[in-house]
Design a protein around this motif. Structure first.
Motif, PDB file in Angstrom:
ATOM      1  N   SER A   1       0.904  -1.096  -0.019  1.00 30.18           N
ATOM      2  CA  SER A   1      -0.070   0.032  -0.010  1.00 30.18           C
ATOM      3  C   SER A   1       0.811   1.254   0.113  1.00 30.18           C
ATOM      4  O   SER A   1       2.090   1.283   0.223  1.00 30.18           O
ATOM      5  CB  SER A   1      -0.905   0.076   1.260  1.00 30.18           C
ATOM      6  OG  SER A   1      -0.360   0.318   2.462  1.00 30.18           O
ATOM      7  N   ALA A   2       0.254   2.389  -0.111  1.00 22.58           N
ATOM      8  CA  ALA A   2       1.010   3.529  -0.389  1.00 22.58           C
ATOM      9  C   ALA A   2       1.452   3.983   1.070  1.00 22.58           C
ATOM     10  O   ALA A   2       2.527   4.529   1.071  1.00 22.58           O
ATOM     11  CB  ALA A   2       0.244   4.613  -0.690  1.00 22.58           C
ATOM     12  N   ASP A   3       0.746   3.789   2.219  1.00 26.22           N
ATOM     13  CA  ASP A   3       1.356   4.081   3.481  1.00 26.22           C
ATOM     14  C   ASP A   3       2.500   3.206   3.921  1.00 26.22           C
ATOM     15  O   ASP A   3       3.528   3.653   4.387  1.00 26.22           O
ATOM     16  CB  ASP A   3       0.201   3.735   4.567  1.00 26.22           C
ATOM     17  CG  ASP A   3      -0.894   4.731   4.501  1.00 26.22           C
ATOM     18  OD1 ASP A   3      -0.758   5.764   3.937  1.00 26.22           O
ATOM     19  OD2 ASP A   3      -2.096   4.456   4.982  1.00 26.22           O
ATOM     20  N   THR A   4       2.477   1.901   3.393  1.00 22.38           N
ATOM     21  CA  THR A   4       3.646   1.067   3.608  1.00 22.38           C
ATOM     22  C   THR A   4       5.034   1.250   2.911  1.00 22.38           C
ATOM     23  O   THR A   4       5.895   1.315   3.422  1.00 22.38           O
ATOM     24  CB  THR A   4       3.157  -0.427   3.250  1.00 22.38           C
ATOM     25  OG1 THR A   4       1.987  -0.801   3.994  1.00 22.38           O
ATOM     26  CG2 THR A   4       4.250  -1.338   3.494  1.00 22.38           C
TER      27      THR A   4
END
Length: 82
Positions: free
Chosen positions: A2-5
């Motif tokens: 994901s973008a957060d990861t």
């Protein structure tokens, strides 16, 4: 991923690189200080060597010219018991 990861991974890697850079800058400053100290010691040692060589040259000149340090035994008067 994901973008957060991905963002967290990039941030972690950036922090790691900044930490490494800080340690390398510190090491470079220590090496620079050590090099400056070594150069100062070399300068002092060179000066002392030049002074010692000059004193040696002066002593040799005095000895070869028969000055106060260069009197040979043949030119001295005999001891008083003769």
């Amino acid at each position: 991923m994901s973008a957060d990861t991905a963002s967290a991974e990039v941030e972690r890697r950036l922090i790691d690189l900044e930490t490494r850079l800080a340690f390398q800058e510190h090491a470079l400053l220590e090496l620079s200080d050590a090099l400056a100290t070594s150069r100062d010691e070399e300068t002092r040692t060179t000066l002392l060597l030049h002074r010692a060589l000059e004193e040696l040259r002066q002593l040799r000149m005095a000895m070869s010219s028969g000055g106060p340090l260069g009197n040979d035994a043949a030119s001295e008067p005999p001891p008083p018991h003769y």
